[in-house]
Motif scaffolding. Structure first.
Motif, PDB file in Angstrom:
ATOM      1  N   GLY A   1      37.403  39.972   6.905  1.00 20.73           N
ATOM      2  CA  GLY A   1      38.768  40.039   7.403  1.00 20.73           C
ATOM      3  C   GLY A   1      39.703  40.800   6.489  1.00 20.73           C
ATOM      4  O   GLY A   1      40.902  40.894   6.761  1.00 20.73           O
ATOM      5  N   ALA A   2      39.178  41.364   5.400  1.00 28.14           N
ATOM      6  CA  ALA A   2      40.009  42.107   4.453  1.00 28.14           C
ATOM      7  C   ALA A   2      40.061  43.578   4.844  1.00 28.14           C
ATOM      8  O   ALA A   2      39.147  44.109   5.478  1.00 28.14           O
ATOM      9  CB  ALA A   2      39.459  41.960   3.040  1.00 28.14           C
ATOM     10  N   ASN A   3      41.141  44.232   4.416  1.00 35.36           N
ATOM     11  CA  ASN A   3      41.306  45.667   4.631  1.00 35.36           C
ATOM     12  C   ASN A   3      41.067  46.374   3.301  1.00 35.36           C
ATOM     13  O   ASN A   3      41.826  46.193   2.344  1.00 35.36           O
ATOM     14  CB  ASN A   3      42.713  45.970   5.147  1.00 35.36           C
ATOM     15  N   ASN A   4      39.984  47.146   3.218  1.00 35.62           N
ATOM     16  CA  ASN A   4      39.684  47.879   1.988  1.00 35.62           C
ATOM     17  C   ASN A   4      40.561  49.119   1.903  1.00 35.62           C
ATOM     18  O   ASN A   4      40.474  50.007   2.747  1.00 35.62           O
ATOM     19  CB  ASN A   4      38.213  48.287   1.954  1.00 35.62           C
ATOM     20  N   LEU A   5      41.375  49.180   0.840  1.00 32.97           N
ATOM     21  CA  LEU A   5      42.231  50.340   0.633  1.00 32.97           C
ATOM     22  C   LEU A   5      41.492  51.453  -0.083  1.00 32.97           C
ATOM     23  O   LEU A   5      41.757  52.632   0.153  1.00 32.97           O
ATOM     24  CB  LEU A   5      43.464  49.927  -0.166  1.00 32.97           C
ATOM     25  N   SER A   6      40.557  51.099  -0.975  1.00 32.60           N
ATOM     26  CA  SER A   6      39.714  52.091  -1.641  1.00 32.60           C
ATOM     27  C   SER A   6      38.479  51.400  -2.198  1.00 32.60           C
ATOM     28  O   SER A   6      38.529  50.229  -2.582  1.00 32.60           O
ATOM     29  CB  SER A   6      40.463  52.814  -2.770  1.00 32.60           C
ATOM     30  N   VAL A   7      37.370  52.148  -2.231  1.00 33.44           N
ATOM     31  CA  VAL A   7      36.128  51.675  -2.851  1.00 33.44           C
ATOM     32  C   VAL A   7      35.514  52.867  -3.574  1.00 33.44           C
ATOM     33  O   VAL A   7      35.214  53.900  -2.948  1.00 33.44           O
ATOM     34  CB  VAL A   7      35.124  51.110  -1.817  1.00 33.44           C
TER      35      VAL A   7
END
Length: 766
Positions: A296-302
């Motif tokens: 349910g998280a929104n990844n902003l950068s990986v």
């Protein structure tokens, strides 16, 4: 200090010892690796020499196995830069890779890969592979192919000579020696190479120096490579799971090979070998950005920073004329090899606000580390004697001790407050997924080549005895992460017999057949693994009762070789008992409400198939066709888990290659075709829900691809090699690179191979 720094220091010391006086060292007798070796021609294919198949120097026509030999000359012609290039035109051998981040993974021979194939450099096994989760993958891609003079591949079980890792076969890398360059009175040799590959914008360069005197000689070879991500034919460039273009990546690497050779007399050599290899990659994982359905998280950068090193130091002694009752010739070496894989992942995430909690932003930094250190001793002896029949004995010992450590660490930082914690569910870092492990192996092998009728018929029995020990060490990290988990020690002895025969029943013709027993000791990580993910509802548990994998293999074939034509047809059948299936679903824990994974033995599996290869010198048939030749190969195999009546998904579809070449003294060209059938023997892409139909897995379609090679010696000591790959710019998939994904997945183009691409290389020697 990194292992490569140790290599660099020792290399400088070696180069300072090399003399620059006249004279040349004594070349290795019957050295089959000379780049100008005439045995590289198709006309004398089966006269080529292998040292891996029987641990003695034997012509291919005299070994009861299917063996591939790829010379330095051939590697240059095919512009080989990595393992995929090396085996591009070798049906029955494939190279898998992880699309996006980790790159090339393992080598598969007749459907078996990973740690079931022994990969060795100058007789020393390269480190193991290990992977767990999405952020941890230690591969076995540790060798710079530019440092090699020859590659030999023995297909099928070879445990009778090489032990546990050789259940699927052996890939033997043989590195350059000073004597390969210091010939015809030369006391110095230098070369320099530069190249470019468009499919990953790769630049590479290397240099070799060899110097020698009457007693001392030495060699130093260095290499550097750098580039970006490997292209595919995906067109979606957005961030998130729908992206099909490659993730942006920056790659670089370097290598060193140095040898110091002392030749006290014509019959013996002492060698000090120092070798190192280092690779790194920085990746922006755009495919992992956006909403993650599982969390349910929104990844902003990986982003990812991956690094691996390997360093080897060995002292080698070779004697060609022992003239003793126990041996005519011998060699031994003592060695140490260090390897380390470190993979860092940084993930910035945002959890949207809800009725019960405000929005949350955090950064999750993870580190995976896997390292191995091995000490070893090898000794090989050879003795021939005549009686009623001729006997060529080969026997020896292999001793090794390996220490393996693996750890995952991490830190979670809350960006709004600056607070930190090592807890990232399901882990409270640091953790070990298996305890620090020490494995010991002691082995004795014996082989006799019995020659009848003047050598026309050869019977080759062999036997190897391995004693394997696993000793785990429970430290505070493993104990805290796995409370109450008991670890197991292993002490096992395995006997691996082999019986082969070769019959040269007519000029140019020979039959060969053999039986081989293979085995593989239970891996340390399968025996003592411990991992629980409460958040996602599963746990992985150890299996101290794992039994060794064993195999019974039969192989038979027919060969023909002449100045005009060579041809070989082989059939094989391998049955595997107690086949180890890593991390299989074995049940459900009702107390903790967790799905349980555990490595287990599969009672029976089989892999069988047929292989063929041939070459024709057209110029020997007609003067008008002088310089023209044909070469082709094909492989078909089938693998099944007989216990559960499902296919083994690691077995490749039917594969073939065909090439037509034209050669002149100063230049040559070759048009090579690759054909691969549809990959249609797969399990479902996922386990179905109760009452639902299974999800059909994507079956990579068959394809045919054309490649064009050319080389030109346009000045003394200067050579240009060029290759144009996928001439038709066809969209296709390497079958081994496609994971089990649904047939209707929007991500399929992510796994496509590169379109039309170019490679160039210029080499100068003097």
């Amino acid at each position: 200090m990194r292992p490569t720094l140790l290599c660099a220091a020792l290399s400088l010391a070696l180069t300072g010892l090399l003399p620059v006086h006249a004279g040349s060292p004594d070349p290795d007798p019957a050295d089959p690796a000379d780049p100008a070796d005439p045995s590289d021609s198709t006309a004398t294919e089966f006269d080529r020499i292998t040292v891996t198949a029987t641990r003695t120097e034997r012509a291919l026509a005299d070994v009861p196995n299917t063996v591939d030999i790829i010379s330095r000359e051939r590697m240059d012609e095919l512009l080989v830069r990595d393992l995929k290039d090396l085996f591009r035109h070798e049906p029955g051998i494939s190279v898998g890779s992880s699309i996006g981040r980790f790159g090339i993974g393992d080598i598969r021979i007749r459907g078996l890969g990973g740690n079931r194939v022994r990969i060795q450099t100058d007789g020393i096994a390269v480190p193991d592979a290990f992977a767990i989760g999405s952020f941890s993958n230690a591969s076995r891609n540790f060798v710079d192919l530019d440092t090699l003079k020859r590659v030999e591949v023995v297909r099928g079980p070879t445990s009778s000579l090489y032990g546990s890792d050789a259940l699927g076969g052996v890939v033997s890398f043989l590195t350059k020696d000073p004597s390969d360059y210091l010939k015809d009175g030369k006391d110095a040799y230098f070369d320099f190479k530069l190249g470019f590959e468009s499919d990953w914008n790769g630049l590479f360069g290397g240099a070799t120096a060899a110097l020698g005197g009457e007693r001392w000689s030495g060699l130093v070879a260095v290499g550097h490579r750098q580039g970006t991500e490997t292209e595919n034919q995906g067109e979606v460039g957005s961030s998130g799971a729908a992206r099909t273009r490659p993730n942006p990546q920056q790659r670089d690497g370097r290598s060193l090979l140095s040898k110091l050779v002392y030749t006290p007399d014509q019959g013996q050599r002492f060698k000090l070998v120092v070798e190192g290899n280092e690779d790194g990659a920085d990746t922006d994982l755009l495919t992992l950005r956006g909403l993650q359905p599982m969390t349910g998280a929104n990844n902003l950068s990986v982003t990812a920073d991956d690094h691996q090193t390997r360093a080897r130091v060995a002292v080698v002694h070779e004697m060609d004329m022992v003239d003793a009752g126990f041996a005519d010739s011998l060699d031994w070496q003592v060695y140490r090899q260090d390897s380390e894989t470190t993979q860092d992942t940084s993930e910035v995430r945002e959890v949207p606000a809800s009725l019960f909690s405000p929005a949350l932003r955090d950064r999750r930094d993870r580190r995976f580390n896997f390292d191995q250190r091995v000490y070893g001793l090898q000794a090989n002896f050879r003795k021939a004697f005549e009686g009623a029949v001729r006997h060529d004995l080969a026997y020896g010992i292999d001793l090794s001790r390996t220490r393996i450590r693996q750890k995952r660490d991490g830190l979670r930082t809350f960006l709004d407050t600056g607070a930190t914690t090592p807890v990232m569910l399901p882990d409270a870092f640091p953790v070990r997924d298996f305890p620090i492990s020490e494995t010991s192996n002691a082995a004795l092998y014996l082989q006799d080549e019995v020659g009848f009728a003047g050598g026309a018929f050869r019977l080759i029995p062999a036997l190897r005895i391995d004693h394997y020990q696993l000793q785990p060490e429970v430290d505070a990290i493993f104990a805290e992460d796995n409370p109450g988990v008991a670890v197991a020690e292993i002490s096992q002895t395995s006997v691996s017999p082999k019986l082969g025969a070769v019959w040269r029943f007519a000029p140019g013709w020979s039959l060969f057949a053999g039986y081989a027993r293979g085995f593989r000791a239970p891996p340390y990580n399968d025996v003592n693994i411990g991992f629980t993910n409460v958040q996602f509802g599963y746990t992985a548990i150890a299996n101290p009762d794992l039994r060794p994998e064993t195999s019974d293999g039969l192989e038979a074939g027919l060969r023909y070789g002449s100045r005009v034509l060579f041809a070989e047809l082989t059939g094989y059948y391998n049955r595997y008992d107690d086949f180890i299936e890593s991390m299989a679903v074995v049940g459900f824990d009702p107390v903790r409400q967790l799905l349980v994974f555990q490595s287990r033995n599969v009672a029976e599996a089989t892999i069988y198939g047929a292989e063929a290869r041939a070459g024709l010198d057209l110029g020997a048939l007609s003067g008008a066709l002088q310089g023209w030749s044909l070469r082709g190969a094909a492989a078909w195999s089938r693998g099944d888990n007989e216990t559960e009546d499902v296919p083994l998904d690691g077995v490749e579809p039917p594969t073939a290659s065909l090439g037509i070449a034209f050669q002149r003294e100063a230049w040559g060209a070759e048009l090579a075709a690759r054909f691969v059938g549809r990959r249609d023997r797969l399990p479902s892409a996922s386990d179905p829900q109760p009452g639902a139909e299974p999800v059909r897995a994507f079956e990579s379609p068959g394809y045919g691809v054309l490649d064009l090679y050319a080389h030109w010696r346009f000045a003394p000591g200067v050579r240009l090699d060029a290759g144009l790959f996928n001439l038709g710019d066809r969209k296709y998939f390497y079958a081994g690179d496609v994971p089990l994904v649904a047939a209707d997945s929007v991500q399929l183009d992510r796994y496509t191979a590169a379109g039309r691409n170019l490679a160039l290389s210029v080499a100068v020697e003097w």
